[in-house]
Design a protein around this motif. Structure first.
Motif, PDB file in Angstrom:
ATOM      1  N   ARG A   1      38.454  27.259  48.451  1.00 20.72           N
ATOM      2  CA  ARG A   1      39.273  26.044  48.374  1.00 20.72           C
ATOM      3  C   ARG A   1      40.168  26.041  47.140  1.00 20.72           C
ATOM      4  O   ARG A   1      41.266  25.460  47.170  1.00 20.72           O
ATOM      5  CB  ARG A   1      38.382  24.797  48.394  1.00 20.72           C
ATOM      6  N   ARG A   2      39.714  26.670  46.072  1.00 15.87           N
ATOM      7  CA  ARG A   2      40.499  26.694  44.836  1.00 15.87           C
ATOM      8  C   ARG A   2      41.577  27.780  44.847  1.00 15.87           C
ATOM      9  O   ARG A   2      42.511  27.740  44.042  1.00 15.87           O
ATOM     10  CB  ARG A   2      39.564  26.905  43.636  1.00 15.87           C
ATOM     11  N   ALA A   3      41.411  28.760  45.729  1.00 15.66           N
ATOM     12  CA  ALA A   3      42.386  29.848  45.814  1.00 15.66           C
ATOM     13  C   ALA A   3      43.611  29.386  46.594  1.00 15.66           C
ATOM     14  O   ALA A   3      43.588  28.377  47.311  1.00 15.66           O
ATOM     15  CB  ALA A   3      41.760  31.068  46.485  1.00 15.66           C
ATOM     16  N   CYS A   4      44.689  30.150  46.463  1.00 12.86           N
ATOM     17  CA  CYS A   4      45.872  29.914  47.278  1.00 12.86           C
ATOM     18  C   CYS A   4      45.612  30.452  48.688  1.00 12.86           C
ATOM     19  O   CYS A   4      44.551  31.000  48.974  1.00 12.86           O
ATOM     20  CB  CYS A   4      47.088  30.594  46.655  1.00 12.86           C
ATOM     21  N   GLU A   5      46.606  30.313  49.547  1.00 12.02           N
ATOM     22  CA  GLU A   5      46.457  30.740  50.931  1.00 12.02           C
ATOM     23  C   GLU A   5      46.605  32.244  51.116  1.00 12.02           C
ATOM     24  O   GLU A   5      46.358  32.769  52.212  1.00 12.02           O
ATOM     25  CB  GLU A   5      47.493  30.034  51.810  1.00 12.02           C
ATOM     26  N   CYS A   6      46.956  32.962  50.054  1.00  5.59           N
ATOM     27  CA  CYS A   6      47.320  34.377  50.180  1.00  5.59           C
ATOM     28  C   CYS A   6      46.185  35.243  50.711  1.00  5.59           C
ATOM     29  O   CYS A   6      46.387  36.100  51.577  1.00  5.59           O
ATOM     30  CB  CYS A   6      47.816  34.899  48.840  1.00  5.59           C
ATOM     31  N   HIS A   7      44.992  35.040  50.196  1.00  7.31           N
ATOM     32  CA  HIS A   7      43.863  35.861  50.630  1.00  7.31           C
ATOM     33  C   HIS A   7      43.612  35.691  52.119  1.00  7.31           C
ATOM     34  O   HIS A   7      43.454  36.676  52.857  1.00  7.31           O
ATOM     35  CB  HIS A   7      42.607  35.490  49.839  1.00  7.31           C
ATOM     36  N   GLY A   8      43.597  34.458  52.589  1.00  4.20           N
ATOM     37  CA  GLY A   8      43.359  34.194  54.001  1.00  4.20           C
ATOM     38  C   GLY A   8      44.439  34.780  54.897  1.00  4.20           C
ATOM     39  O   GLY A   8      44.150  35.295  55.982  1.00  4.20           O
ATOM     40  N   GLN A   9      45.688  34.709  54.458  1.00  2.00           N
ATOM     41  CA  GLN A   9      46.777  35.244  55.265  1.00  2.00           C
ATOM     42  C   GLN A   9      46.698  36.756  55.394  1.00  2.00           C
ATOM     43  O   GLN A   9      46.917  37.319  56.463  1.00  2.00           O
ATOM     44  CB  GLN A   9      48.117  34.819  54.666  1.00  2.00           C
ATOM     45  N   VAL A  10      46.375  37.428  54.294  1.00  2.00           N
ATOM     46  CA  VAL A  10      46.251  38.887  54.327  1.00  2.00           C
ATOM     47  C   VAL A  10      45.091  39.304  55.224  1.00  2.00           C
ATOM     48  O   VAL A  10      45.205  40.241  56.029  1.00  2.00           O
ATOM     49  CB  VAL A  10      46.068  39.459  52.903  1.00  2.00           C
ATOM     50  N   GLU A  11      43.965  38.593  55.121  1.00  2.00           N
ATOM     51  CA  GLU A  11      42.809  38.925  55.947  1.00  2.00           C
ATOM     52  C   GLU A  11      43.092  38.681  57.424  1.00  2.00           C
ATOM     53  O   GLU A  11      42.683  39.469  58.285  1.00  2.00           O
ATOM     54  CB  GLU A  11      41.597  38.097  55.498  1.00  2.00           C
TER      55      GLU A  11
END
Length: 256
Positions: A231-241
């Motif tokens: 929740r604290r991270a940006c959306e970047c990790h989820g988009q790459v995965e």
């Protein structure tokens, strides 16, 4: 190569090493006949933290397939010697001559951030196998596409998101590859990869620790609450995965 073991049918450790294929998802997802053809050329080696696998301008002669918990950073090196991470590779992939044929001069530097085992194969041999087995060539081409996506997302993340968000994104990526809640790296290494001062990373880590998300110790970070970290991270990790799962569903499935 030190600490390596040739993978041949005559090797008494062949059965044990076969189980280690599961340590690298890309290797496990290869067509069985292609993996069998590569087997005599592969070796298993132990990589130490800080080892440079290849450097800027060098001809890349070996392809590495890291196994958990090994993590390798691909770094862009500036003329004044500073390093900034462009991508992270762990048990999901490979690095070094992944798609190119012939001479393979490295654009960046590959440095081991988290020590552990890796399979190694001569890049020339992998080139031969990609031509012999089209399905293997397709697998590596799709993987290269996912790497480009990771690099593109990193550029956007570095430009648009806060230090805390970027720190959380990297910790999520490291947690995915570690196979446990302990991520073995120093805050100095994290700062180097993010291209910021160590004090900046230390300040972000203190906030996350105060909120019960992580616990830092010398040379390691323990992930206490993965959901809060997401929740604290940006959306970047989820988009790459998500892009990785679309491109390489057979590799993503092997994570189970």
């Amino acid at each position: 190569m030190a600490d390596s073991a040739e993978l041949t049918d005559r090797d008494p450790r062949a059965e044990r090493v076969h189980h280690a294929y599961a340590g690298n998802r890309l290797l496990l997802a290869m067509p069985e006949e292609a993996r069998a053809a590569l087997k005599p050329a592969m070796s298993l080696t132990a990589l130490s933290r800080g080892t440079v696998l290849f450097d800027v301008g060098e001809d890349v002669r070996s392809t590495y397939l890291p196994c958990r918990p090994t993590m390798v950073s691909l770094l862009v090196v500036t003329p004044d010697g500073r390093e900034v991470e462009a991508a992270t590779v762990g048990w999901e992939g490979a690095l070094g001559g992944v798609v190119s044929g012939g001479l393979k001069p490295a654009y960046g530097r590959a440095v081991v951030q988290a020590p552990g085992p890796a399979f190694v194969v001569p890049t020339a041999r992998l080139d031969e196998m990609r031509q012999r087995f089209p399905a293997l060539g397709d697998l590596f081409t799709r993987y290269a596409d996912s790497m480009i996506a990771q690099m593109m997302q990193s550029v956007a993340c570095n430009a648009l998101h806060t230090i805390e968000q970027r720190c959380c994104r990297w910790l999520l990526a490291a947690h995915d590859r570690a196979g446990e809640d302990i991520v073995r790296l120093t805050q100095e290494a994290l700062a180097d990869m993010m291209g910021v001062q160590r004090t900046t990373v230390t300040a972000a880590a203190k906030v996350l620790q105060a909120d019960g998300i992580i616990q830092t110790r010398r040379g390691r970070v323990e992930i206490l609450d993965r959901r809060k970290l997401e929740r604290r991270a940006c959306e970047c990790h989820g988009q790459v995965e998500a892009h990785f799962r679309k491109l390489l569903p057979e590799v993503a499935a092997s994570a189970g």
